[in-house]
Design a protein around this motif. Structure first.
Motif, short mmCIF file in Angstrom:
data_model
loop_
_atom_site.label_atom_id
_atom_site.label_comp_id
_atom_site.label_asym_id
_atom_site.label_seq_id
_atom_site.Cartn_x
_atom_site.Cartn_y
_atom_site.Cartn_z
N ILE A 1 26.87 81.27 -1.17
CA ILE A 1 26.00 81.44 -0.01
C ILE A 1 26.73 81.16 1.30
N GLN A 2 27.83 80.46 1.24
CA GLN A 2 28.62 80.22 2.45
C GLN A 2 29.29 81.51 2.92
N PHE A 3 29.72 82.33 1.97
CA PHE A 3 30.48 83.52 2.33
C PHE A 3 29.67 84.81 2.30
N LEU A 4 28.39 84.74 1.99
CA LEU A 4 27.55 85.93 2.08
C LEU A 4 27.38 86.30 3.54
N PRO A 5 27.44 87.59 3.86
CA PRO A 5 27.26 87.97 5.26
C PRO A 5 25.82 87.75 5.70
N GLU A 6 25.67 87.37 6.97
CA GLU A 6 24.33 87.15 7.51
C GLU A 6 23.69 88.48 7.84
N LYS A 7 22.39 88.54 7.67
CA LYS A 7 21.63 89.74 7.94
C LYS A 7 21.35 89.81 9.43
N MET B 1 14.05 81.93 1.07
CA MET B 1 13.91 82.15 -0.37
C MET B 1 15.16 81.71 -1.13
N ARG B 2 16.33 81.83 -0.54
CA ARG B 2 17.55 81.35 -1.20
C ARG B 2 17.61 79.83 -1.19
N ALA B 3 16.85 79.20 -0.33
CA ALA B 3 16.86 77.74 -0.24
C ALA B 3 16.09 77.08 -1.37
N ILE B 4 15.16 77.78 -1.98
CA ILE B 4 14.36 77.18 -3.05
C ILE B 4 15.21 76.86 -4.27
N PRO B 5 15.98 77.82 -4.83
CA PRO B 5 16.83 77.44 -5.98
C PRO B 5 17.92 76.45 -5.59
N LEU B 6 18.40 76.53 -4.36
CA LEU B 6 19.40 75.56 -3.90
C LEU B 6 18.80 74.16 -3.85
N GLY B 7 17.57 74.04 -3.40
CA GLY B 7 16.91 72.74 -3.37
C GLY B 7 16.69 72.16 -4.76
N VAL B 8 16.27 73.00 -5.70
CA VAL B 8 16.06 72.53 -7.08
C VAL B 8 17.39 72.13 -7.71
#
Length: 165
Positions: free
Chosen positions: A152-158, A95-102
């Motif tokens: 998004i690079q520094f957000l912790p992974e779930k 879901m975070r990839a959609i705005p990044l793609g646009v």
């Protein structure tokens, strides 16, 4: 029978945005991040390399469809994406990839307008309002994409333990 629509700037912009959003949803955020980094790298290379290099290259291989500089950006992004497809196994954060793609698509299009020869770029900017708007905000777009990539690079992974709670 079937009518193929004319390839206008608006159709190309929305098509590329939809394509990168769909690729992000299918293949995950990390692969779209690679395309964003590739776009930054390709546009940086284009700023360093002299203009006549790509013009002479385009004349020697007879590229008539697009400017050789735009073709270079497309080739670099495609190669990086294929490398990311081979390297990674699992898609994450769809879901975070959609705005990044646009945002990546609009960034690529905004900077690609200036890669065309001046007469073609002027025709594009005068005939399409969306092209003029995107071209006017290309530096804020670059800043927004850089900030988005840093965040998004520094957000912790779930972890899997978070899903079980």
């Amino acid at each position: 029978m079937f009518h193929i629509p004319n390839l206008t700037f608006n159709l190309l912009l929305f098509g590329l945005s939809g394509l990168l959003a769909a690729l992000g949803f299918m293949f995950g955020e990390n692969r779209i991040k690679v395309i964003s980094y590739a776009a930054f790298i390709a546009l940086f290379i284009l700023q360093i390399v002299p203009n006549n290099f790509f013009d002479s290259l385009g004349n020697s291989i007879h590229i008539d469809l697009a400017s050789p500089k735009v073709a270079f950006v497309a080739i670099v992004c495609a190669v990086f994406f294929l490398g990311a497809l081979i390297n990674q196994k699992k898609a994450k954060f769809k879901m975070r990839a959609i705005p990044l793609g646009v945002l990546t698509a609009v960034f690529i299009v905004a900077f690609s307008i200036n890669l065309f020869p001046s007469n073609q770029a002027n025709d594009l900017l005068t005939n399409y309002n969306l092209a003029a708007m995107v071209s006017n905000v290309r530096l804020p777009l670059m800043l927004a994409l850089a900030i988005w990539l840093a965040v998004i690079q520094f957000l912790p992974e779930k972890s899997d333990k978070d899903d079980k709670k």
